[in-house]
Design a protein around this motif. Structure first.
Motif, short mmCIF file in Angstrom:
data_model
loop_
_atom_site.label_atom_id
_atom_site.label_comp_id
_atom_site.label_asym_id
_atom_site.label_seq_id
_atom_site.Cartn_x
_atom_site.Cartn_y
_atom_site.Cartn_z
N ASN A 257 0.72 -1.31 0.04
CA ASN A 257 0.07 0.08 0.15
C ASN A 257 0.90 1.27 -0.09
N ASP A 258 1.87 1.49 0.68
CA ASP A 258 2.73 2.47 0.98
C ASP A 258 3.97 2.35 1.22
N ILE A 259 4.99 3.52 1.32
CA ILE A 259 6.41 3.01 1.31
C ILE A 259 6.91 2.48 2.65
N ASN A 260 6.08 3.11 3.77
CA ASN A 260 6.41 2.67 5.10
C ASN A 260 5.96 1.16 5.36
N GLU A 261 4.88 0.69 4.66
CA GLU A 261 4.41 -0.73 4.76
C GLU A 261 5.80 -1.58 3.95
N LEU A 262 5.97 -1.05 2.72
CA LEU A 262 7.12 -1.72 1.96
C LEU A 262 8.32 -1.76 3.01
N LYS B 142 14.34 -9.41 4.40
CA LYS B 142 15.50 -9.08 4.07
C LYS B 142 16.03 -9.91 2.92
N PRO B 143 15.66 -9.50 1.78
CA PRO B 143 15.89 -10.10 0.36
C PRO B 143 17.23 -9.66 0.24
N SER B 144 18.02 -10.38 -0.66
CA SER B 144 19.16 -10.13 -0.94
C SER B 144 19.32 -8.71 -1.86
N LYS B 145 18.16 -8.55 -2.79
CA LYS B 145 17.70 -7.19 -3.32
C LYS B 145 16.47 -7.29 -3.69
N LEU B 146 15.83 -6.08 -3.87
CA LEU B 146 14.56 -5.84 -4.46
C LEU B 146 14.51 -5.44 -5.87
N VAL B 147 13.80 -6.26 -6.83
CA VAL B 147 14.02 -5.94 -8.31
C VAL B 147 12.55 -5.50 -8.61
N VAL B 148 12.70 -3.93 -9.12
CA VAL B 148 11.27 -3.34 -9.23
C VAL B 148 11.18 -2.88 -10.81
N THR B 149 10.06 -2.60 -11.03
CA THR B 149 9.73 -2.39 -12.28
C THR B 149 9.68 -0.84 -12.48
N GLU B 150 9.68 -0.23 -13.56
CA GLU B 150 9.75 1.08 -13.69
C GLU B 150 8.66 1.66 -13.15
N GLY B 151 7.18 1.02 -13.05
CA GLY B 151 6.11 1.70 -12.60
C GLY B 151 6.03 1.56 -11.24
N PHE B 152 6.51 0.41 -10.36
CA PHE B 152 6.74 0.23 -9.01
C PHE B 152 7.58 1.53 -8.47
N ALA B 153 8.59 1.59 -9.14
CA ALA B 153 9.82 2.59 -8.95
C ALA B 153 9.13 3.87 -8.56
N LYS B 154 8.34 4.40 -9.86
CA LYS B 154 7.90 5.86 -9.61
C LYS B 154 6.71 5.85 -8.54
N ALA B 155 6.11 4.75 -8.54
CA ALA B 155 5.01 4.54 -7.54
C ALA B 155 5.37 4.93 -5.86
N PHE B 156 6.40 4.49 -5.70
CA PHE B 156 7.08 4.84 -4.42
C PHE B 156 8.42 5.56 -4.41
N SER B 157 8.58 6.34 -5.25
CA SER B 157 9.79 7.32 -5.58
C SER B 157 10.95 6.66 -5.09
N LEU B 158 11.44 5.58 -5.67
CA LEU B 158 12.52 4.63 -5.46
C LEU B 158 13.64 5.35 -6.40
N THR B 159 14.41 6.25 -6.17
CA THR B 159 15.41 6.89 -7.06
C THR B 159 16.93 6.45 -6.49
N SER B 160 17.07 6.03 -5.58
CA SER B 160 18.12 5.66 -5.03
C SER B 160 18.71 3.98 -5.50
N LYS B 161 19.75 3.64 -5.08
CA LYS B 161 20.25 2.25 -5.19
C LYS B 161 20.07 1.29 -4.04
N TRP B 162 19.75 2.03 -2.95
CA TRP B 162 19.40 1.58 -1.59
C TRP B 162 18.37 1.99 -0.93
N LEU B 163 17.54 1.27 -0.30
CA LEU B 163 16.39 1.69 0.54
C LEU B 163 16.61 1.31 1.89
#
Length: 271
Positions: free
Chosen positions: A218-223, A231-252
């Motif tokens: 639902n939201d970035i805090n829940e994510l 604790k996944p080794s990495k999160l692979v995201v689609t372009e739409g997912f990245a835009k929806a949650f404003s994921l612009t860095s290479k680490w969260l």
């Protein structure tokens, strides 16, 4: 001035050299002496990483004897001690004592250790044992808190291309860490069941790549809460997912856990 530098591993040598290359005006010889490391295959991995980093900084190198029986002798009756206790003190004393004696024998001016770059070690214990070895041999111990001043980004640059271990070294520390890991796994799984019961299936991605297509959020805090648990080794995201949650860095940043992000379209990290 000639310095004999005891080295515990490649990553800590890299961190230490970032300090010494500018602060120390003299010749440095790197001495790999770690009879505590278990198993031998792990010893070889760390030795190779040591050699890589030493070559990077143009250091002369020496390898001490892999005498595991000497380590087990000093650890006798201390097998169940927690890491950082008397067993660790004796192990540090052994390695620094051998280094100081070698410095005396080979006419080095002083000695030091990369253990002071390790966040796992007590800096007070290292100083005390270094001073004790100094008193016994007459060779000055170069004391410095090498772990200061090197941030996470710099460490990732320094560690690029070399083996980075995930436990201190000895069989007893490995056993203790495994027990703690199991406790954390159990705690996190129970939290996943309690907070995200509809996402229990995502547990299989623990320490493995997780794709944003595998779940809805639902939201970035829940994510962040979900990722901190899995604790996944990495999160692979689609372009739409990245835009929806404003994921612009290479680490969260997810609480105490940093999750690496990767674009699914190109398989390239951000930035």
């Amino acid at each position: 001035m000639k310095l004999l530098l005891h080295v515990c591993c490649g990553p800590d040598l890299a961190v230490t050299m970032e300090h010494l290359k500018s602060d120390f005006n003299g010749k440095i010889t790197a001495f790999f002496y770690n009879p505590n490391i278990f198993p031998y295959e792990e010893y070889v991995k760390r030795l190779r990483a040591f050699e890589q980093v030493a070559e990077r900084y143009g250091l002369e190198t020496m390898e001490g004897k892999y005498d595991e029986e000497r380590f087990y002798a000093l650890a006798r009756n201390l097998e169940d001690e927690s890491e950082g206790g008397e067993r660790c003190r004796r192990c540090i004393a052994l390695r620094l004592g051998v280094t100081a004696s070698l410095a005396q024998k080979m006419d080095f001016d002083l000695f030091s250790t990369t253990l002071m770059a390790s966040p796992r070690k007590s800096i007070v214990m290292l100083e005390n044992e270094g001073k004790r070895a100094e008193k016994a041999t007459g060779k000055r111990f170069l004391f410095s808190n090498f772990r200061k001043g090197i941030d996470g980004k710099k460490k990732r640059e320094l560690f690029s291309g070399i083996y980075v271990q995930d436990y201190c070294g000895c069989v007893f520390g490995l056993r203790e860490q495994e027990m703690k890991r199991q406790e954390i796994e159990k705690k996190d799984f129970e939290k996943l069941k309690q907070d995200f019961p509809e996402k229990i299936h995502l547990w299989k991605y623990r320490r493995k790549p997780l794709n944003s297509d595998n779940f809805e959020i639902n939201d970035i805090n829940e994510l962040k809460e979900l990722l901190e648990i899995i604790k996944p080794s990495k999160l692979v995201v689609t372009e739409g997912f990245a835009k929806a949650f404003s994921l612009t860095s290479k680490w969260l940043k997810c609480g105490s856990y940093n999750c690496r992000l990767e674009r699914s379209e190109r398989g390239e990290t951000y930035g």
